[in-house]
Enzyme design. Structure first.
Site, PDB file in Angstrom:
ATOM      1  N   LYS A 272      11.115  -3.923   0.038  1.00 41.02           N
ATOM      2  CA  LYS A 272      11.497  -3.724  -1.355  1.00 41.02           C
ATOM      3  C   LYS A 272      13.010  -3.805  -1.504  1.00 41.02           C
ATOM      4  O   LYS A 272      13.740  -3.537  -0.548  1.00 41.02           O
ATOM      5  CB  LYS A 272      11.056  -2.321  -1.821  1.00 41.02           C
ATOM      6  CG  LYS A 272       9.565  -2.140  -1.975  1.00 41.02           C
ATOM      7  CD  LYS A 272       9.229  -0.717  -2.410  1.00 41.02           C
ATOM      8  CE  LYS A 272       7.739  -0.494  -2.511  1.00 41.02           C
ATOM      9  NZ  LYS A 272       7.100  -1.244  -3.606  1.00 41.02           N
ATOM     10  N   ARG A 346      -3.779  -0.321  -0.872  1.00 38.58           N
ATOM     11  CA  ARG A 346      -5.175  -0.777  -0.905  1.00 38.58           C
ATOM     12  C   ARG A 346      -5.723  -0.965   0.509  1.00 38.58           C
ATOM     13  O   ARG A 346      -6.912  -0.803   0.748  1.00 38.58           O
ATOM     14  CB  ARG A 346      -5.290  -2.055  -1.740  1.00 38.58           C
ATOM     15  CG  ARG A 346      -4.589  -3.254  -1.169  1.00 38.58           C
ATOM     16  CD  ARG A 346      -4.363  -4.359  -2.195  1.00 38.58           C
ATOM     17  NE  ARG A 346      -3.273  -4.037  -3.119  1.00 38.58           N
ATOM     18  CZ  ARG A 346      -2.921  -4.801  -4.145  1.00 38.58           C
ATOM     19  NH1 ARG A 346      -3.565  -5.935  -4.401  1.00 38.58           N
ATOM     20  NH2 ARG A 346      -1.922  -4.438  -4.929  1.00 38.58           N
TER      21      ARG A 346
HETATM   22  N1  BES Z   1       3.603   2.013  -4.124  1.00 37.27           N
HETATM   23  C1  BES Z   1       3.691   0.717  -4.681  1.00 37.27           C
HETATM   24  C2  BES Z   1       3.371   0.725  -6.174  1.00 37.27           C
HETATM   25  C3  BES Z   1       4.515   1.001  -7.098  1.00 37.27           C
HETATM   26  C4  BES Z   1       5.511   0.058  -7.291  1.00 37.27           C
HETATM   27  C5  BES Z   1       4.547   2.158  -7.831  1.00 37.27           C
HETATM   28  C6  BES Z   1       6.525   0.313  -8.182  1.00 37.27           C
HETATM   29  C7  BES Z   1       5.558   2.421  -8.727  1.00 37.27           C
HETATM   30  C8  BES Z   1       6.560   1.486  -8.903  1.00 37.27           C
HETATM   31  C9  BES Z   1       2.685  -0.207  -4.009  1.00 37.27           C
HETATM   32  O1  BES Z   1       2.467   0.029  -2.674  1.00 37.27           O
HETATM   33  C10 BES Z   1       3.248  -1.587  -4.127  1.00 37.27           C
HETATM   34  O2  BES Z   1       4.287  -1.820  -3.571  1.00 37.27           O
HETATM   35  N2  BES Z   1       2.567  -2.461  -4.850  1.00 37.27           N
HETATM   36  C11 BES Z   1       3.015  -3.776  -5.053  1.00 37.27           C
HETATM   37  C12 BES Z   1       1.833  -4.700  -4.950  1.00 37.27           C
HETATM   38  C13 BES Z   1       2.183  -6.164  -4.958  1.00 37.27           C
HETATM   39  C14 BES Z   1       2.914  -6.514  -3.685  1.00 37.27           C
HETATM   40  C15 BES Z   1       0.927  -6.944  -5.093  1.00 37.27           C
HETATM   41  C16 BES Z   1       3.656  -3.857  -6.441  1.00 37.27           C
HETATM   42  O3  BES Z   1       3.116  -3.261  -7.374  1.00 37.27           O
HETATM   43  O4  BES Z   1       4.709  -4.475  -6.559  1.00 37.27           O
HETATM   44 MN    MN Z   2       3.903  -0.988  -1.463  1.00 36.61          MN
END
Ligand code: BES
Ligand code: MN
Ligand code: ZN
Length: 491
Positions: A272, A346
């Site tokens: 990230k 997931r």
């Molecule tokens: N924990 C995050 C979800 C999240 C992202 C919550 C931003 C709050 C703010 C999750 O593990 C994640 O990173 N999801 C990705 C999925 C994507 C790579 C398909 C997302 O939502 O960007």
């Molecule tokens: Mn994630």
């Protein structure tokens, strides 16, 4: 510190208290039950209302000075023209407790006219939520600059004797929220999978719950290749934890609550951006909700069987981390192509959801901070709800409403299944940008074989700014939704 709460009958006009909170609906007329109080403090409440300085609007508040005897201060808090009085009172009580905590009065009494059991409970839950703070990691200010935190609160009501069940319930629910929010606010270096497992064990000990903890070795034996591929980038031992509360008849199928417990989510190899990454310590709020709800459910002694389960680990980039393009095999035999290592929640939940089948669940509700897409779709005040049984989704959405944690259903039409087809494996772990919350739920559905609801709490579990009644930080979501769902089944 936890707030001591009580309800008793008393005359607010002569009450010896540093702070009397008065909750008022929209209006400019002094309610009859406050006439004596107003007279005792010199008529200031009535005058203020007649002038229109205070109109009882939602979130409106006004601090007045009382006398040298009786209530020393009076805080008027409005709750507007509420369609749901219990929840409006709860919100006003939360606001009052926040202000009392800042004032440093230490103790308060609260009047809201005539209240029934549910209203009393909600007021007392609200007060506890309002004075919640996480101070463990702060050096306290010097003695002479310290203000007394709010330590006790009394609801003043004529029918107080009939409200003892409501007071007990509010204590249980408040304790549950305390557990969840504390865990959620703890930084990732302190809130580890080990700590979550130990917290579950501790709650288990206090309430005689059976607690089972699987570590990496046990999960390898269960062939949980999906969960384990997330954990392979961290030296911390991942934990799969089950807390079994058996308050119902023997043989009654349990309700199973499941939580995502990512103690930190860097994204892994699909790392990230640095900006606001610290916020990703919140990625265990689903698990925190399960743990807090189990604390509350055990305290409430609900006549129902409930199993609380969570999968805890940390998503890290490292030489051993899973990479985009890798294919892993879940405990069900399903093969998964990893497209993005940041879609890790997931992957953890896949094996956890398959594993809970062993409890022969009546229903499973999972909560996870699963997708940023859910924040885009529904914002920070509404949880996404999806599932394979519309009646059950409606039941959970109803519970969320009663808990003041609103949720809204998103569809799971079969067409979305196309988006998670892989070129090389059975499925892939992301479905692209479109309908990101739904494709994540479609992925989870592959591992589910019972009535099931998924709550995406990515937007609602943690607030990045002050939201009037909630400070920046963990809101407590989904703790209340879990508790209300189980309570709804216990009747
Ligand atoms: N924990 C995050 C979800 C999240 C992202 C919550 C931003 C709050 C703010 C999750 O593990 C994640 O990173 N999801 C990705 C999925 C994507 C790579 C398909 C997302 O939502 O960007
Ligand atoms: Mn994630
Ligand atoms: Zn995550």
């Amino acid at each position: 510190m936890t707030l001591t709460i009580a309800a008793r009958a008393a005359n607010p006009a002569t009450l010896n208290t540093p702070l009397l909170v008065v909750l008022l609906p929209a209006g400019t007329e002094l309610p009859a039950h406050l006439k004596a109080l107003d007279k005792a403090i010199g008529g200031g409440i009535g005058r203020t209302m007649r002038r229109g300085d205070f109109r009882g609007g939602r979130d409106e508040s006004l601090h007045l000075s009382g006398g040298s005897r009786g209530p020393r201060r009076v805080l008027l808090v409005g709750y507007g023209t509420a369609s749901d009085r219990p929840l409006a009172l709860r919100r006003a009580a939360t606001l009052a407790a926040r202000q009392a905590n800042r004032l440093g009065v230490g103790s308060l009494a609260l009047v809201a006219g005539t209240v029934d059991g549910r209203e009393a409970e909600q007021v007392l839950v609200g007060l506890q939520l309002g004075c919640w703070e996480y101070l463990d990691l702060r050096t306290p200010p010097p003695e002479n600059e310290r203000r007394a935190p709010l330590a006790d609160a009394t609801l003043i009501a004529e029918n107080a004797k009939t409200l003892s069940a409501a007071v007990d319930a509010a204590r249980a629910i408040g304790a549950g929220y305390d557990v969840s929010r504390r865990l959620a606010q703890m930084p990732g270096n302190l809130c580890t999978p080990d700590l979550l497992a130990d917290t579950a064990r501790d709650i288990g000990k206090r309430h005689s719950l059976k607690v089972t903890v699987l570590g990496r070795r046990e999960m390898e034996r269960e062939k949980m290749g999906s969960f384990l591929c997330v954990a392979q980038g961290t030296p911390q031992d991942p934990k799969l934890v089950a807390m079994e509360y058996r308050g119902g008849p023997k043989g009654q199928k349990p309700i199973v609550l499941v939580g995502k417990g990512l103690c930190f989510d860097t994204g892994g190899i699909s790392i990230k951006p640095a900006e606001r990454m610290e916020f990703m310590k919140f990625d265990m709020c689903g698990a925190a909700g399960v743990i807090g709800a189990m604390e509350a459910i055990a305290r409430l002694a609900l006549p129902v069987n409930v199993v609380g389960v969570f999968g805890a680990t940390t998503n890290m980039p490292s030489g051993t981390a899973v990479k985009p393009g890798d294919v892993v095999t879940a405990s069900t035999g399903t093969t998964i192509e990893i497209i993005n290592t940041d879609a890790e929640g997931r992957l953890v939940l896949a094996d956890v959801l398959a594993w809970v089948k062993r409890f022969d669940p009546a229903a499973v509700v999972d909560a996870a901070t699963l997708t940023g897409a859910c924040v885009i779709a529904l914002g920070n005040t509404t949880t996404g709800a999806l599932g394979n049984d519309d009646a059950l989704v409606a039941e959970v959405v109803g519970a969320a409403k009663r808990a003041s944690e609103p949720a809204w259903q998103l569809p799971m039409f079969d067409e979305y299944r196309e988006l998670i087809k892989s070129d090389v494996a059975d499925i892939k772990n992301t479905g692209g940008r479109a309908a990101g919350t739904i494709t994540a739920a479609m992925f989870l559905r592959e591992f589910v074989s019972y009535p099931w609801v998924h709550l995406d709490v990515a937007g609602t579990a943690y607030s990045e700014g002050d939201l009037t009644i909630t400070p920046k930080g963990p809101t407590g979501v989904p703790t209340g939704t879990f508790i209300e769902f189980v309570r709804g089944r216990a009747h």
